[in-house]
Scaffold this motif. Structure first.
Motif, PDB file in Angstrom:
ATOM      1  N   ASP A  40       0.841  -1.200   0.000  1.00 39.67           N
ATOM      2  CA  ASP A  40       0.000   0.000   0.000  1.00 39.67           C
ATOM      3  C   ASP A  40       0.876   1.250   0.000  1.00 39.67           C
ATOM      4  O   ASP A  40       1.635   1.452  -0.930  1.00 39.67           O
ATOM      5  N   ASN A  41       0.807   2.052   1.055  1.00 35.42           N
ATOM      6  CA  ASN A  41       1.568   3.297   1.118  1.00 35.42           C
ATOM      7  C   ASN A  41       2.850   3.159   1.927  1.00 35.42           C
ATOM      8  O   ASN A  41       3.391   4.148   2.426  1.00 35.42           O
ATOM      9  N   PHE A  42       3.326   1.924   2.066  1.00 34.10           N
ATOM     10  CA  PHE A  42       4.520   1.675   2.853  1.00 34.10           C
ATOM     11  C   PHE A  42       5.488   0.781   2.101  1.00 34.10           C
ATOM     12  O   PHE A  42       5.095  -0.022   1.255  1.00 34.10           O
ATOM     13  N   ILE A  43       6.754   0.946   2.415  1.00 33.06           N
ATOM     14  CA  ILE A  43       7.801   0.060   1.898  1.00 33.06           C
ATOM     15  C   ILE A  43       8.404  -0.639   3.104  1.00 33.06           C
ATOM     16  O   ILE A  43       8.827   0.014   4.068  1.00 33.06           O
ATOM     17  N   VAL A  44       8.416  -1.968   3.078  1.00 30.92           N
ATOM     18  CA  VAL A  44       8.979  -2.747   4.170  1.00 30.92           C
ATOM     19  C   VAL A  44      10.332  -3.287   3.703  1.00 30.92           C
ATOM     20  O   VAL A  44      10.410  -4.042   2.734  1.00 30.92           O
ATOM     21  N   LEU A  45      11.375  -2.870   4.402  1.00 24.65           N
ATOM     22  CA  LEU A  45      12.742  -3.331   4.125  1.00 24.65           C
ATOM     23  C   LEU A  45      13.067  -4.398   5.152  1.00 24.65           C
ATOM     24  O   LEU A  45      12.971  -4.161   6.359  1.00 24.65           O
ATOM     25  N   THR A  46      13.411  -5.588   4.677  1.00 24.52           N
ATOM     26  CA  THR A  46      13.772  -6.689   5.569  1.00 24.52           C
ATOM     27  C   THR A  46      15.258  -6.960   5.410  1.00 24.52           C
ATOM     28  O   THR A  46      15.755  -7.146   4.293  1.00 24.52           O
ATOM     29  N   VAL A  47      15.956  -6.970   6.543  1.00 22.63           N
ATOM     30  CA  VAL A  47      17.404  -7.178   6.567  1.00 22.63           C
ATOM     31  C   VAL A  47      17.683  -8.424   7.391  1.00 22.63           C
ATOM     32  O   VAL A  47      17.246  -8.534   8.538  1.00 22.63           O
ATOM     33  N   THR A  48      18.433  -9.366   6.800  1.00 23.98           N
ATOM     34  CA  THR A  48      18.778 -10.610   7.489  1.00 23.98           C
ATOM     35  C   THR A  48      20.291 -10.645   7.737  1.00 23.98           C
ATOM     36  O   THR A  48      21.082 -10.454   6.815  1.00 23.98           O
ATOM     37  N   ARG A  49      20.649 -10.890   9.012  1.00 18.82           N
ATOM     38  CA  ARG A  49      22.057 -10.978   9.410  1.00 18.82           C
ATOM     39  C   ARG A  49      22.412 -12.430   9.698  1.00 18.82           C
ATOM     40  O   ARG A  49      21.549 -13.313   9.672  1.00 18.82           O
ATOM     41  N   LEU A  50      23.670 -12.663  10.048  1.00 18.36           N
ATOM     42  CA  LEU A  50      24.100 -13.995  10.459  1.00 18.36           C
ATOM     43  C   LEU A  50      23.306 -14.443  11.684  1.00 18.36           C
ATOM     44  O   LEU A  50      22.980 -13.629  12.547  1.00 18.36           O
ATOM     45  N   ASP A  51      22.992 -15.746  11.785  1.00 19.50           N
ATOM     46  CA  ASP A  51      22.249 -16.271  12.928  1.00 19.50           C
ATOM     47  C   ASP A  51      22.967 -16.023  14.251  1.00 19.50           C
ATOM     48  O   ASP A  51      22.336 -15.890  15.296  1.00 19.50           O
TER      49      ASP A  51
END
Length: 177
Positions: free
Chosen positions: A108-119
């Motif tokens: 919709d009117n949002f951008i979701v940035l997903t960042v994955t790091r080392l476990d």
């Protein structure tokens, strides 16, 4: 031609957001000739000498381990004996985190940035900043604007931005971000 100083302060922080030695950061007035520079003292204070009044500048802050930070549109007006940068600039060390993956999804009117790091970094607070530019070469050296520092323990971390935020930065629908 009236010239005088631009004064300010930079506060340096480690990854735990604890203040560390503030000295040794170089502050540069971009595009000046001869180049106007200063170095912060132990308290983080600096004074850029002989800057021309009536000019709007970009200040560049550099120190090894901290990257490059820019402050745009600093107005050096002829209203007092010097221009004081009112907000203490807080800069953190470059993180040693390794980003395995990042994705952006428009919702919709949002951008979701997903960042994955080392476990192995789960539950460790990591602070990050996003840099924005309409070029594939965007980095902490080439950017138009940036986010506030965001602390997060989640892995993956989901960061939500409104599309109006990016519009306010000059991006338009269909632009690459």
């Amino acid at each position: 031609m009236i010239i005088n100083n631009i004064n300010g302060n930079a506060n340096l922080l480690n990854d735990e957001m604890t203040e560390i030695d503030n000295s040794g950061m170089t502050v540069i007035v971009e595009g000046t000739s001869p180049l106007i520079t200063a170095t912060t003292d132990i308290n983080g204070n600096y004074s850029l000498k002989n800057a021309l009044y009536g000019t709007t500048y970009t200040l560049i802050y550099e120190k090894e381990g901290f990257g490059i930070h820019k402050v745009f549109d600093v107005e050096h007006e002829d209203v007092r004996k010097f221009t004081l940068i009112p907000n203490k600039l807080e800069l953190g060390q470059i993180s040693n985190s390794i980003i395995l993956e990042n994705t952006a999804v428009i919702n919709d009117n949002f951008i979701v940035l997903t960042v994955t790091r080392l476990d192995t970094e789960d539950l460790v607070v990591k602070r990050m900043r996003s840099f924005y530019h309409n070029s594939d070469d965007v980095s902490n050296k080439l950017y138009t604007d940036f986010s506030a520092v965001i602390g997060n323990t989640a892995n993956p971390a989901a960061l939500t931005f409104s599309t109006s935020f990016f519009t306010s930065l000059g991006f338009e629908s269909g632009d690459t971000l």
